[in-house]
Design a protein around this motif. Structure first.
Motif, PDB file in Angstrom:
ATOM      1  N   ARG A   7       4.113  11.102   5.343  1.00 26.14           N
ATOM      2  CA  ARG A   7       4.520  11.577   4.118  1.00 26.14           C
ATOM      3  C   ARG A   7       4.919  10.230   3.264  1.00 26.14           C
ATOM      4  NH1 ARG A   7       8.683  16.029   4.933  1.00 26.14           N
ATOM      5  NH2 ARG A   7       8.973  15.842   2.589  1.00 26.14           N
ATOM      6  N   LEU A   8       5.729   9.131   4.337  1.00 23.83           N
ATOM      7  CA  LEU A   8       6.189   8.242   3.289  1.00 23.83           C
ATOM      8  C   LEU A   8       5.053   7.100   3.055  1.00 23.83           C
ATOM      9  CD1 LEU A   8       9.157   7.263   5.754  1.00 23.83           C
ATOM     10  CD2 LEU A   8       9.392   7.860   3.564  1.00 23.83           C
ATOM     11  N   LEU A   9       4.106   6.963   3.932  1.00 23.04           N
ATOM     12  CA  LEU A   9       2.917   6.123   3.764  1.00 23.04           C
ATOM     13  C   LEU A   9       2.234   6.525   2.465  1.00 23.04           C
ATOM     14  CD1 LEU A   9       2.085   3.536   4.853  1.00 23.04           C
ATOM     15  CD2 LEU A   9       0.653   4.653   6.506  1.00 23.04           C
ATOM     16  N   ASN A  10       1.667   8.003   2.526  1.00 18.49           N
ATOM     17  CA  ASN A  10       0.893   8.549   1.398  1.00 18.49           C
ATOM     18  C   ASN A  10       1.876   8.335  -0.036  1.00 18.49           C
ATOM     19  OD1 ASN A  10      -1.500   9.535   2.161  1.00 18.49           O
ATOM     20  ND2 ASN A  10      -0.429  11.491   3.072  1.00 18.49           N
ATOM     21  N   LYS A  11       3.217   8.581   0.052  1.00 18.29           N
ATOM     22  CA  LYS A  11       3.993   8.302  -1.091  1.00 18.29           C
ATOM     23  C   LYS A  11       3.797   6.891  -1.568  1.00 18.29           C
ATOM     24  CE  LYS A  11       8.439   8.164  -3.068  1.00 18.29           C
ATOM     25  NZ  LYS A  11       8.130   6.850  -3.511  1.00 18.29           N
ATOM     26  N   ALA A  12       3.772   5.822  -0.576  1.00 17.83           N
ATOM     27  CA  ALA A  12       3.794   4.614  -0.846  1.00 17.83           C
ATOM     28  C   ALA A  12       2.229   4.156  -1.364  1.00 17.83           C
ATOM     29  CB  ALA A  12       3.974   3.590   0.282  1.00 17.83           C
ATOM     30  N   GLU A  34      -2.619   4.762  -6.617  1.00 20.90           N
ATOM     31  CA  GLU A  34      -3.425   5.929  -6.942  1.00 20.90           C
ATOM     32  C   GLU A  34      -4.546   6.327  -5.736  1.00 20.90           C
ATOM     33  OE1 GLU A  34      -5.121   5.063 -10.705  1.00 20.90           O
ATOM     34  OE2 GLU A  34      -3.028   5.424 -11.530  1.00 20.90           O
ATOM     35  N   THR A  35      -3.994   6.226  -4.443  1.00 23.81           N
ATOM     36  CA  THR A  35      -4.784   6.799  -3.394  1.00 23.81           C
ATOM     37  C   THR A  35      -3.996   7.357  -2.255  1.00 23.81           C
ATOM     38  OG1 THR A  35      -6.591   6.033  -1.791  1.00 23.81           O
ATOM     39  CG2 THR A  35      -4.675   4.532  -2.168  1.00 23.81           C
ATOM     40  N   ASP A  36      -4.780   7.804  -1.096  1.00 28.97           N
ATOM     41  CA  ASP A  36      -3.894   8.303   0.158  1.00 28.97           C
ATOM     42  C   ASP A  36      -4.564   8.131   1.289  1.00 28.97           C
ATOM     43  OD1 ASP A  36      -6.056  10.370   0.268  1.00 28.97           O
ATOM     44  OD2 ASP A  36      -4.960  11.550  -1.026  1.00 28.97           O
ATOM     45  N   ALA A  72       7.047   1.484   4.774  1.00 32.49           N
ATOM     46  CA  ALA A  72       5.801   2.300   4.218  1.00 32.49           C
ATOM     47  C   ALA A  72       5.148   1.253   3.095  1.00 32.49           C
ATOM     48  CB  ALA A  72       6.338   3.540   3.558  1.00 32.49           C
ATOM     49  N   LEU A  73       6.051   0.630   2.463  1.00 32.93           N
ATOM     50  CA  LEU A  73       5.412  -0.177   1.399  1.00 32.93           C
ATOM     51  C   LEU A  73       4.650  -1.381   1.765  1.00 32.93           C
ATOM     52  CD1 LEU A  73       5.694   0.380  -1.803  1.00 32.93           C
ATOM     53  CD2 LEU A  73       7.237  -1.205  -1.992  1.00 32.93           C
ATOM     54  N   VAL A  74       5.200  -2.064   2.879  1.00 37.00           N
ATOM     55  CA  VAL A  74       4.447  -3.205   3.366  1.00 37.00           C
ATOM     56  C   VAL A  74       3.129  -2.698   3.898  1.00 37.00           C
ATOM     57  CG1 VAL A  74       4.718  -5.041   5.234  1.00 37.00           C
ATOM     58  CG2 VAL A  74       6.794  -4.238   3.906  1.00 37.00           C
ATOM     59  N   VAL A  75       3.222  -1.619   4.741  1.00 39.78           N
ATOM     60  CA  VAL A  75       1.945  -1.033   5.377  1.00 39.78           C
ATOM     61  C   VAL A  75       1.068  -0.712   4.482  1.00 39.78           C
ATOM     62  CG1 VAL A  75       1.103   0.747   6.928  1.00 39.78           C
ATOM     63  CG2 VAL A  75       3.508  -0.026   7.554  1.00 39.78           C
ATOM     64  N   ALA A  76       1.519  -0.109   3.456  1.00 46.28           N
ATOM     65  CA  ALA A  76       0.594   0.427   2.306  1.00 46.28           C
ATOM     66  C   ALA A  76       0.016  -0.665   1.744  1.00 46.28           C
ATOM     67  CB  ALA A  76       1.270   1.182   1.248  1.00 46.28           C
ATOM     68  N   ARG A  77       0.523  -1.817   1.538  1.00 46.04           N
ATOM     69  CA  ARG A  77       0.158  -3.088   0.939  1.00 46.04           C
ATOM     70  C   ARG A  77      -1.052  -3.803   1.969  1.00 46.04           C
ATOM     71  NH1 ARG A  77       5.491  -5.340  -0.960  1.00 46.04           N
ATOM     72  NH2 ARG A  77       5.922  -4.422  -2.935  1.00 46.04           N
ATOM     73  N   GLN A  78      -0.604  -3.608   3.175  1.00 46.93           N
ATOM     74  CA  GLN A  78      -1.745  -4.358   4.172  1.00 46.93           C
ATOM     75  C   GLN A  78      -2.789  -3.408   4.038  1.00 46.93           C
ATOM     76  OE1 GLN A  78       0.378  -7.237   5.317  1.00 46.93           O
ATOM     77  NE2 GLN A  78      -0.485  -6.693   7.359  1.00 46.93           N
ATOM     78  N   LEU A  79      -2.912  -2.032   4.244  1.00 49.19           N
ATOM     79  CA  LEU A  79      -4.058  -1.181   3.946  1.00 49.19           C
ATOM     80  C   LEU A  79      -4.700  -1.438   2.878  1.00 49.19           C
ATOM     81  CD1 LEU A  79      -2.380   2.098   5.332  1.00 49.19           C
ATOM     82  CD2 LEU A  79      -4.001   0.816   6.577  1.00 49.19           C
ATOM     83  N   MET A  80      -4.095  -1.774   1.688  1.00 49.81           N
ATOM     84  CA  MET A  80      -4.983  -2.038   0.210  1.00 49.81           C
ATOM     85  C   MET A  80      -5.261  -3.202   0.127  1.00 49.81           C
ATOM     86  SD  MET A  80      -4.912   1.245  -0.809  1.00 49.81           S
ATOM     87  CE  MET A  80      -5.817   0.729  -2.202  1.00 49.81           C
ATOM     88  N   GLU A  81      -4.968  -4.150   0.982  1.00 52.80           N
ATOM     89  CA  GLU A  81      -5.144  -5.671   0.746  1.00 52.80           C
ATOM     90  C   GLU A  81      -6.737  -5.923   0.382  1.00 52.80           C
ATOM     91  OE1 GLU A  81      -4.582  -8.983   3.918  1.00 52.80           O
ATOM     92  OE2 GLU A  81      -2.572  -8.395   2.842  1.00 52.80           O
ATOM     93  N   GLY A  82      -6.818  -6.958  -0.653  1.00 55.56           N
ATOM     94  CA  GLY A  82      -8.363  -7.226  -1.324  1.00 55.56           C
ATOM     95  C   GLY A  82      -8.891  -5.769  -2.164  1.00 55.56           C
ATOM     96  N   SER A  83      -8.256  -4.501  -2.241  1.00 56.04           N
ATOM     97  CA  SER A  83      -8.968  -3.666  -2.974  1.00 56.04           C
ATOM     98  C   SER A  83      -8.528  -3.618  -4.458  1.00 56.04           C
ATOM     99  CB  SER A  83      -8.617  -2.248  -2.142  1.00 56.04           C
ATOM    100  OG  SER A  83      -7.154  -2.211  -2.594  1.00 56.04           O
ATOM    101  N   GLU A  84      -9.530  -3.102  -5.348  1.00 53.95           N
ATOM    102  CA  GLU A  84      -9.249  -3.268  -6.904  1.00 53.95           C
ATOM    103  C   GLU A  84      -7.783  -2.529  -7.102  1.00 53.95           C
ATOM    104  OE1 GLU A  84     -12.635  -1.531  -8.849  1.00 53.95           O
ATOM    105  OE2 GLU A  84     -14.022  -2.378  -7.613  1.00 53.95           O
ATOM    106  N   PRO A 132       3.224   1.497 -11.232  1.00 54.97           N
ATOM    107  CA  PRO A 132       3.962   1.541 -10.198  1.00 54.97           C
ATOM    108  C   PRO A 132       4.569   3.006  -9.965  1.00 54.97           C
ATOM    109  CG  PRO A 132       5.323   0.403 -11.617  1.00 54.97           C
ATOM    110  CD  PRO A 132       4.064   0.868 -12.405  1.00 54.97           C
ATOM    111  N   ASP A 133       4.457   3.673  -8.547  1.00 54.04           N
ATOM    112  CA  ASP A 133       5.000   4.861  -8.071  1.00 54.04           C
ATOM    113  C   ASP A 133       4.649   6.028  -9.075  1.00 54.04           C
ATOM    114  OD1 ASP A 133       6.221   6.215  -6.311  1.00 54.04           O
ATOM    115  OD2 ASP A 133       8.316   5.409  -6.677  1.00 54.04           O
ATOM    116  N   SER A 134       3.249   6.256  -8.995  1.00 56.05           N
ATOM    117  CA  SER A 134       3.168   7.299 -10.119  1.00 56.05           C
ATOM    118  C   SER A 134       3.452   8.566  -9.525  1.00 56.05           C
ATOM    119  CB  SER A 134       1.662   7.112 -10.339  1.00 56.05           C
ATOM    120  OG  SER A 134       1.112   7.411  -9.276  1.00 56.05           O
ATOM    121  N   GLU A 135       3.541   8.933  -8.308  1.00 57.53           N
ATOM    122  CA  GLU A 135       3.821  10.153  -7.800  1.00 57.53           C
ATOM    123  C   GLU A 135       5.220  10.637  -7.866  1.00 57.53           C
ATOM    124  OE1 GLU A 135       3.788  11.427  -3.743  1.00 57.53           O
ATOM    125  OE2 GLU A 135       1.824  12.397  -3.828  1.00 57.53           O
TER     126      GLU A 135
END
Length: 708
Positions: free
Chosen positions: A490-495, A500-502, A537-549, A558-561
């Motif tokens: 839940r925390l990671l999905n929120k981050a 704008e993804t999950d 969660a925010l750090v992990v989310a950034r790692q997962l999104m690295e290099g994406s549009e 920021p934090d649209s949800e």
């Protein structure tokens, strides 16, 4: 050496067939060749040790395979001869026994506690395969203890400590009294030579003064038996040094108090006579109330059987008496080894000791599979090794043995793991009782279960059996793991919502790359880390999104949800701060604490003021629409002093459908009282209803909610 071997051959030929005696001889000659040129620390030829071990086993009338294994027990380890070679020479069974004993002493570890624990696990496994492995190992350890003087002091103390902590209790658990006593006295001498010597000297001194009294009591007991026409042999019992030392330390008793008790044993021909003798000695001397124990009807967990009673002797001297048959005497001294002594008799009782030992070993293996690590395992086993039992009944009349101090939760786990895991209440002697109440012998215990119930962490504060402790920990770990994973998700999905993804839309290879970077094997491990607050969660989310549009777009949105919704059923990974006691309806914020998961605070709580704006430490939260559960809140009520004040307040709180968890009162002056109480409510609306009910009470001047 040949002379020693002949002496052993003579001893074992009294109970073994000639071909079996020859097999033992062959094993000796094989060991002698294998150990050729090796010496013990004392300077003797090494083969004296296996021969001595075989002699110890021969005293217990062990079978020829055990004696052969004793002769060969160091061959695999010390001489490089393979297990297969022993198997081809002496058969598979002997090779398995030798291999089992070797494995118990082979492994080396980083620290001693771990080493001991791991060795113990191996011992449990070896015992499960063939109980004779542990008997050979115990005999091996006993001879090492007898020759401990040749060792340097540091090493001898380490071996003695291990013997007292592990081997003596195992010998006790297997009913081997003689071996346990010798282990304890030799261990005591090596650990505390001065104390041992002083107690020995004191015993020697006291023995002279006691001789006359002991002889008189013995004579009167023997006369009593003859008068009643009962066959029986009376003998005085000596207390051994370690048990005197333990009593002096544990019970804080003086030496004189311990030596004031005289102990005797009466050995008779059959069980029926045991009870007749009991009646006779009770008519001779007055029995002490509450000190009679019938271990014949209900044997101890290690198979020990005897009648115990304490009497007031001449001049008020306390006399402890044990009454048993010759077979019980042999079982008490040699325990499980006496199983071989009576193997041909067709009587069932010794086998029961064998069956009990097997049952215990099976229980140990179960603990091993459940325990998180070897040290947790050894803690559980040590609890089970000291068998001071209580005996209770199931509702159907089955007897259950439990360690002293056991509670209904221990009983529930002893019946079955599932009964323990789903236990919610208990009846002791058909009356509802707290789960934490220690059980007494003779009580009937009934467990009330509910399919949805789960173990409570608070149970660990009062359970005493290793099985209960291990299973509760195991269940809590499983539950904590699944709840951490769920909160982490839940925390990671929120981050990820700020990008704008999950999680569903993150490519598998990207997730794999992050796992490699964090050195984790499973994605669940990462989610658990996030849920427990070990990773942000925010750090992990950034790692997962690295290099994406989306990463670039996220900066603008920021934090649209919005905040994460709390349902109140998150369990072990989410707790509510005790400083500000938030309840549904309050504005809240979550503080991520490493290893503890999320702690929910009031938005304005002073304790988190410094980290309030740090997005890595604090998460905006809100209450879910479907929030459920009871939440504690502290109220301070100022009112005029009057009679029955607490009852009035309690009545009002109950009328508002709430519960008082804690209440305390102090007087400000003779007229005014201040009452602090913790009330459990569902939400703010419910709290308002409670306050409204309290306000209408006569004399109430002020009600405030206490916050940090």
């Amino acid at each position: 050496m040949a002379g020693n071997l002949d002496a052993l051959a003579d001893r074992i030929s009294s109970y073994l067939a000639a071909d079996q005696v020859n097999l033992v001889r062959r094993a000796y000659y094989y060991a002698e060749q294998a150990h050729d040129g090796q010496r013990r620390r004392s300077g003797e030829a090494y083969v004296t040790h296996p021969l001595a071990v075989a002699n110890i086993l021969a005293e217990m009338h062990m079978d020829h395979q055990s004696l052969m294994a004793a002769m060969l027990h160091d061959v695999i380890e010390d001489t490089g001869i393979a297990k297969e070679a022993i198997s081809s020479q002496f058969g598979e069974t002997v090779a398995e026994l030798v291999d089992g004993v070797s494995k118990l002493t082979q492994m080396k570890f980083e620290n001693k506690a771990e080493a001991q624990a791991e060795n113990f696990q191996k011992m449990a496994l070896a015992m499960a395969r063939d109980i004779r492995v542990i008997l050979v190992k115990l005999a091996d350890r006993l001879h090492n203890m007898r020759t401990l003087d040749a060792m340097p002091p540091e090493k001898s103390r380490r071996i003695a400590r291990e013997t007292l902590e592990i081997y003596a209790p195992i010998a006790n658990r297997l009913g081997m009294h003689n071996m346990r006593v010798e282990f304890e006295d030799l261990g005591f001498r090596a650990m505390h030579p001065m104390r041992c010597e002083r107690i020995r000297a004191a015993v020697r001194g006291a023995r002279g003064n006691r001789k006359e009294i002991v002889a008189k009591i013995e004579e009167s007991l023997q006369h009593c038996l003859e008068r009643e026409g009962l066959p029986g042999q009376v003998s005085g019992r000596e207390k051994h040094l370690f048990s005197i030392y333990k009593k002096m330390r544990g019970k804080r008793k003086a030496f004189a108090d311990i030596m004031d008790v005289y102990a005797f044993r009466i050995v008779v021909d059959k069980v029926d006579t045991c009870y007749r003798v009991l009646g006779a000695v009770h008519s001779l001397y007055k029995p002490l109330p509450g000190r009679f124990k019938d271990y014949i009807a209900i044997p101890k967990a290690n198979g020990y059987q005897s009648l115990h009673t304490t009497l007031f002797g001449m001049h008020g001297v306390p006399i402890e008496i044990q009454i048993r048959t010759q077979e019980m005497e042999d079982m008490a001294n040699n325990g499980i080894a006496a199983h071989w002594l009576y193997k041909s008799s067709g009587d069932d009782s010794p086998r029961s000791s064998h069956a009990r030992a097997r049952q215990w070993v099976k229980g140990i293996l179960e603990l091993q599979q459940r325990a998180g690590n070897s040290l947790e395992f050894i803690e559980s086993v040590k609890i089970d090794l000291f068998p001071d039992e209580v005996y209770v009944f199931t509702p159907k009349g089955r007897i259950m043995e439990l360690p002293r101090g056991a509670t209904a939760v221990d009983f529930a786990y002893a019946v079955h793991t599932d009964v323990g895991n789903t236990c919610i209440a208990c009846r002791i002697n058909r009356r509802l009782a707290p789960l934490s109440q220690p059980l007494e012998s003779g009580e009937t215990v009934e467990i009330v279960t509910a399919p949805s119930a789960r173990p409570n962490p608070a149970w660990l504060n009062f359970v005493v059996s290793g099985k209960a402790r291990t299973h509760i920990r195991h269940a809590l770990k499983q539950r904590r793991h699944s709840e951490s994973v769920s909160l982490g998700e839940r925390l990671l999905n929120k981050a990820l919502a700020s990008f704008e993804t999950d999680l569903e839309h993150i490519p598998a290879q990207r997730i794999q790359a992050v796992l490699v970077e964090y050195k984790l094997s499973e994605f669940e491990d990462l989610l658990e880390d996030v849920g427990l607050g070990n990773r942000m969660a925010l750090v992990v989310a950034r790692q997962l999104m690295e290099g994406s549009e989306e990463m670039e777009l996220a900066a603008q949105a920021p934090d649209s949800e919005g905040p994460l919704a709390i349902r109140g059923t998150e369990g072990l990974v989410l707790s509510y701060a005790k400083c500000c006691t938030p309840i549904p309806g309050d504005p809240i914020v979550g503080h991520l604490s490493a290893g503890k998961g999320m702690v929910v605070h009031l938005d304005g709580c002073r304790n988190i003021a410094e980290i309030r704006t740090n997005p890595e430490k604090c998460v905006p939260l809100t209450w879910s629409r479907e929030v459920s559960g009871e939440f504690n809140v502290e109220l301070r009520v100022e009112l005029e002093h009057q009679r029955g004040l607490i009852a009035l307040l309690a009545g009002s709180v109950t009328a508002a459908d709430a519960n008082i968890e804690k209440i305390s009162m102090d007087e400000r002056d003779g007229r005014l009282s201040v009452v602090q109480m913790v009330v459990s409510v569902r939400d703010r609306v419910h709290l308002a209803r409670v306050i409204k009910k309290l306000r209408v009470l006569m004399g109430v001047s002020r009600i405030t909610r206490v916050r940090a």
